[in-house]
Design a protein around this motif. Structure first.
Motif, PDB file in Angstrom:
ATOM      1  N   LYS A  22       0.853  -1.199   0.000  1.00  0.00           N
ATOM      2  CA  LYS A  22       0.000   0.000   0.000  1.00  0.00           C
ATOM      3  C   LYS A  22       0.884   1.242   0.000  1.00  0.00           C
ATOM      4  CE  LYS A  22      -4.401  -1.363   1.990  1.00  0.00           C
ATOM      5  NZ  LYS A  22      -5.110  -1.489   0.756  1.00  0.00           N
ATOM      6  N   GLY A  23       0.555   2.168  -0.862  1.00  0.00           N
ATOM      7  CA  GLY A  23       1.341   3.394  -0.978  1.00  0.00           C
ATOM      8  C   GLY A  23       2.523   3.274  -1.917  1.00  0.00           C
ATOM      9  N   ARG A  24       2.912   2.049  -2.239  1.00  0.00           N
ATOM     10  CA  ARG A  24       4.037   1.852  -3.163  1.00  0.00           C
ATOM     11  C   ARG A  24       3.557   1.626  -4.593  1.00  0.00           C
ATOM     12  NH1 ARG A  24       8.209  -2.522  -1.448  1.00  0.00           N
ATOM     13  NH2 ARG A  24       9.273  -1.541  -3.200  1.00  0.00           N
ATOM     14  N   VAL A  25       2.422   0.939  -4.735  1.00  0.00           N
ATOM     15  CA  VAL A  25       1.872   0.632  -6.055  1.00  0.00           C
ATOM     16  C   VAL A  25       0.692   1.554  -6.306  1.00  0.00           C
ATOM     17  CG1 VAL A  25       0.775  -1.126  -7.484  1.00  0.00           C
ATOM     18  CG2 VAL A  25       2.597  -1.781  -5.904  1.00  0.00           C
ATOM     19  N   ASN A  26       0.678   2.177  -7.478  1.00  0.00           N
ATOM     20  CA  ASN A  26      -0.392   3.104  -7.814  1.00  0.00           C
ATOM     21  C   ASN A  26      -0.861   2.856  -9.245  1.00  0.00           C
ATOM     22  OD1 ASN A  26      -2.181   5.203  -7.368  1.00  0.00           O
ATOM     23  ND2 ASN A  26      -0.739   6.756  -8.041  1.00  0.00           N
ATOM     24  N   PHE A  27      -2.158   3.005  -9.464  1.00  0.00           N
ATOM     25  CA  PHE A  27      -2.773   2.841 -10.776  1.00  0.00           C
ATOM     26  C   PHE A  27      -3.257   4.202 -11.245  1.00  0.00           C
ATOM     27  CE2 PHE A  27      -3.633  -0.782  -8.030  1.00  0.00           C
ATOM     28  CZ  PHE A  27      -2.978  -1.778  -8.718  1.00  0.00           C
ATOM     29  N   LYS A  49       7.719   5.148  -9.878  1.00  0.00           N
ATOM     30  CA  LYS A  49       8.372   4.902 -11.156  1.00  0.00           C
ATOM     31  C   LYS A  49       7.434   4.055 -12.001  1.00  0.00           C
ATOM     32  CE  LYS A  49      13.031   5.114  -9.400  1.00  0.00           C
ATOM     33  NZ  LYS A  49      14.193   4.363  -8.965  1.00  0.00           N
ATOM     34  N   GLU A  50       7.210   4.494 -13.215  1.00  0.00           N
ATOM     35  CA  GLU A  50       6.310   3.777 -14.113  1.00  0.00           C
ATOM     36  C   GLU A  50       6.939   2.454 -14.520  1.00  0.00           C
ATOM     37  OE1 GLU A  50       4.782   4.569 -18.528  1.00  0.00           O
ATOM     38  OE2 GLU A  50       4.321   6.204 -17.126  1.00  0.00           O
ATOM     39  N   VAL A  51       6.207   1.351 -14.266  1.00  0.00           N
ATOM     40  CA  VAL A  51       6.719   0.033 -14.619  1.00  0.00           C
ATOM     41  C   VAL A  51       5.891  -0.656 -15.701  1.00  0.00           C
ATOM     42  CG1 VAL A  51       7.894  -0.371 -12.422  1.00  0.00           C
ATOM     43  CG2 VAL A  51       5.518  -1.066 -12.686  1.00  0.00           C
ATOM     44  N   LEU A  52       4.663  -0.219 -15.885  1.00  0.00           N
ATOM     45  CA  LEU A  52       3.818  -0.808 -16.920  1.00  0.00           C
ATOM     46  C   LEU A  52       2.961   0.279 -17.546  1.00  0.00           C
ATOM     47  CD1 LEU A  52       2.869  -3.320 -18.431  1.00  0.00           C
ATOM     48  CD2 LEU A  52       1.197  -3.688 -16.617  1.00  0.00           C
ATOM     49  N   ASN A  53       3.111   0.461 -18.853  1.00  0.00           N
ATOM     50  CA  ASN A  53       2.392   1.485 -19.593  1.00  0.00           C
ATOM     51  C   ASN A  53       1.445   0.803 -20.567  1.00  0.00           C
ATOM     52  OD1 ASN A  53       1.555   3.744 -21.007  1.00  0.00           O
ATOM     53  ND2 ASN A  53       3.493   4.017 -22.075  1.00  0.00           N
TER      54      ASN A  53
END
Length: 176
Positions: A22-27, A49-53
């Motif tokens: 929580k707080g580390r992964v954002n959509f 940091k964007e990891v999946l676009n």
């Protein structure tokens, strides 16, 4: 958008993220108002940091190329509507298997994910559904340990999220 507003869907997704992430992964969803279809992209960030676009324009370009390639390989004309439709569906699935998703694919995957049991989500062929399942609080440590072997055959991005979750839960996935 599909049957739910993004804000409600995002809230449901955020509620399903395991406590350690929580707080580390954002959509995030970005719509481009001046685009002809007003779609844009969806992306997942980890530690900002964007990891999946998942960009609609990129996906559509790849689908169109794949569509033309399939027509050329099968020596098909563009005159038969039913054949064109079937080829475009195949092209779309092939592009998704390569890991190229559009914003609308992300919506579809999220809606599918929030309405399915976690064990089914972990076995899904959909890359985004599987990623969401790996960071879901319903997937426990024992379940993650059982995935150690099968995850080796998955795409790099799925392995990334598996390792992220294991690290966050302080699990060493390489030790039995």
């Amino acid at each position: 958008m599909r049957s739910q507003l993004w804000s409600k869907l995002k809230r449901r997704l955020d509620d399903l993220i395991c406590d350690s992430l929580k707080g580390r992964v954002n959509f995030t969803i970005t719509n481009y108002r001046r685009a002809h279809d007003q779609l844009g992209r969806a992306f997942i960030t980890v530690d900002k940091k964007e990891v999946l676009n998942m960009c609609t324009i990129t996906s559509d370009i790849r689908i169109n190329r794949k569509n033309r390639e399939l027509h050329r390989l099968r020596e098909l004309s563009y005159e038969d509507y039913q054949v064109n439709y079937e080829i475009s569906v195949i092209a779309h699935e092939l592009v998704k298997q390569e890991g190229v998703y559009a914003q609308y694919d992300f919506y579809d995957a999220v809606e599918e994910f929030v309405n399915m049991p976690i064990d089914q989500a972990l076995k899904s062929d959909d890359m985004v559904v599987k990623i969401l399942a790996l960071i879901d609080r319903r997937a426990g440590k024992r379940t993650l340990m059982k995935l150690r072997e099968p995850i080796q055959n998955e795409m790099d991005i799925i392995q990334y999220f598996y390792n992220l979750r294991c690290e966050a839960e302080q699990i060493n996935p390489f030790v039995e």
